[in-house]
Write a protein that holds these residues in place. Sequence first.
Motif, PDB file in Angstrom:
ATOM      1  N   ALA A 181       0.817  -1.212   0.000  1.00  0.00           N
ATOM      2  CA  ALA A 181       0.000   0.000   0.000  1.00  0.00           C
ATOM      3  C   ALA A 181       0.855   1.268   0.000  1.00  0.00           C
ATOM      4  CB  ALA A 181      -0.933   0.001   1.207  1.00  0.00           C
ATOM      5  N   CYS A 182       2.111   1.131   0.387  1.00  0.00           N
ATOM      6  CA  CYS A 182       3.028   2.278   0.408  1.00  0.00           C
ATOM      7  C   CYS A 182       3.683   2.519  -0.957  1.00  0.00           C
ATOM      8  CB  CYS A 182       4.128   2.065   1.444  1.00  0.00           C
ATOM      9  SG  CYS A 182       3.533   1.933   3.136  1.00  0.00           S
ATOM     10  N   ALA A 183       3.523   1.562  -1.863  1.00  0.00           N
ATOM     11  CA  ALA A 183       4.151   1.666  -3.185  1.00  0.00           C
ATOM     12  C   ALA A 183       3.276   2.445  -4.155  1.00  0.00           C
ATOM     13  CB  ALA A 183       4.420   0.268  -3.741  1.00  0.00           C
ATOM     14  N   ASN A 184       3.926   2.995  -5.159  1.00  0.00           N
ATOM     15  CA  ASN A 184       3.208   3.709  -6.221  1.00  0.00           C
ATOM     16  C   ASN A 184       2.707   2.667  -7.220  1.00  0.00           C
ATOM     17  OD1 ASN A 184       2.312   5.349  -8.287  1.00  0.00           O
ATOM     18  ND2 ASN A 184       4.050   6.732  -8.200  1.00  0.00           N
ATOM     19  N   ALA A 185       1.617   1.980  -6.849  1.00  0.00           N
ATOM     20  CA  ALA A 185       1.123   0.862  -7.652  1.00  0.00           C
ATOM     21  C   ALA A 185       0.630   1.294  -9.029  1.00  0.00           C
ATOM     22  CB  ALA A 185       0.001   0.146  -6.900  1.00  0.00           C
ATOM     23  N   ALA A 186       0.087   2.490  -9.124  1.00  0.00           N
ATOM     24  CA  ALA A 186      -0.486   2.949 -10.398  1.00  0.00           C
ATOM     25  C   ALA A 186       0.586   3.260 -11.438  1.00  0.00           C
ATOM     26  CB  ALA A 186      -1.361   4.178 -10.160  1.00  0.00           C
ATOM     27  N   ASP A 187       1.673   3.882 -11.005  1.00  0.00           N
ATOM     28  CA  ASP A 187       2.710   4.338 -11.947  1.00  0.00           C
ATOM     29  C   ASP A 187       4.061   3.687 -11.688  1.00  0.00           C
ATOM     30  OD1 ASP A 187       0.915   6.267 -13.169  1.00  0.00           O
ATOM     31  OD2 ASP A 187       1.167   7.484 -11.366  1.00  0.00           O
ATOM     32  N   TRP A 188       4.073   2.483 -11.101  1.00  0.00           N
ATOM     33  CA  TRP A 188       5.340   1.880 -10.686  1.00  0.00           C
ATOM     34  C   TRP A 188       6.324   1.732 -11.832  1.00  0.00           C
ATOM     35  CZ3 TRP A 188       7.338  -2.785 -12.437  1.00  0.00           C
ATOM     36  CH2 TRP A 188       6.484  -3.566 -13.211  1.00  0.00           C
ATOM     37  N   LEU A 189       5.848   1.306 -12.990  1.00  0.00           N
ATOM     38  CA  LEU A 189       6.744   1.093 -14.118  1.00  0.00           C
ATOM     39  C   LEU A 189       7.314   2.416 -14.622  1.00  0.00           C
ATOM     40  CD1 LEU A 189       8.038  -0.782 -16.150  1.00  0.00           C
ATOM     41  CD2 LEU A 189       5.961  -0.657 -17.542  1.00  0.00           C
ATOM     42  N   GLN A 190       6.489   3.427 -14.669  1.00  0.00           N
ATOM     43  CA  GLN A 190       6.931   4.734 -15.144  1.00  0.00           C
ATOM     44  C   GLN A 190       7.976   5.346 -14.215  1.00  0.00           C
ATOM     45  OE1 GLN A 190       3.755   7.555 -15.767  1.00  0.00           O
ATOM     46  NE2 GLN A 190       5.134   9.278 -16.009  1.00  0.00           N
ATOM     47  N   VAL A 191       7.724   5.304 -12.896  1.00  0.00           N
ATOM     48  CA  VAL A 191       8.652   5.941 -11.965  1.00  0.00           C
ATOM     49  C   VAL A 191       9.975   5.183 -11.896  1.00  0.00           C
ATOM     50  CG1 VAL A 191       6.845   7.034 -10.580  1.00  0.00           C
ATOM     51  CG2 VAL A 191       7.636   4.751  -9.957  1.00  0.00           C
ATOM     52  N   LEU A 192       9.913   3.853 -11.977  1.00  0.00           N
ATOM     53  CA  LEU A 192      11.155   3.079 -11.970  1.00  0.00           C
ATOM     54  C   LEU A 192      11.956   3.327 -13.245  1.00  0.00           C
ATOM     55  CD1 LEU A 192      10.158  -0.397 -10.466  1.00  0.00           C
ATOM     56  CD2 LEU A 192      11.494   1.424  -9.391  1.00  0.00           C
TER      57      LEU A 192
END
Length: 208
Positions: A69-80
């Motif tokens: 729940a603390c992760a950016n689940a929606a944009d995880w690929l983009q931010v990484l």
Amino acid sequence: KSLLKIIQRCNSPRNYYYKPRISLPEISELNEHKDLIAITGHPGSTLADCLFLNVDKAFNATNYEEARACANAADWLQVLTQCYSLHVDVFGKENVKVEIQRMDEERLFMAQVLNKALRAFAPKVRAQSIATNDPHYVNKDDAILQRILLCGRMKTTMGKVREKLANAEDVGMGGFFKSDNYYILSPQEMAKLHTEVELKATLEVAEM
């Protein structure tokens, strides 16, 4: 030469603050030949900072779902991808390795979330994943010695630390008081945690 310049810069009075420090732009300036290897991905790395919206809360999560729940689940690929690209600009595509660090996953739920994301991410950007350990002492039994040293540095006692942990209070460097896993793992122990591809890539980097 590049590494010596970077070490000199991060130890300069302008950069040194409790410990040597240097920014990516400064490394880029000094790494003219792009001949250094960069490893990023462990729970305290820039990739982890990019993935989690609240890093401190993720570190203290008491279960997988809380950490997720603390992760950016929606944009995880983009931010990484954005974070990884910054390192590629500085070090070069072939020199940036995605770090998979699993030795404390059973306790550190944010590491489970992070490693799952990184293992999905690396193939998408054709990055090489490597297996790392995070040893702060040699043998598992040496954990108590490190805790004593940390208490001295933090000007506290083991009794006070135990009391805070029992009351679910935050303790500086708390992971080292909760886990005995920050020792040098054997090849057999590493093999249980990592894929053959990750282990082979690690040896390739070690032999460069």
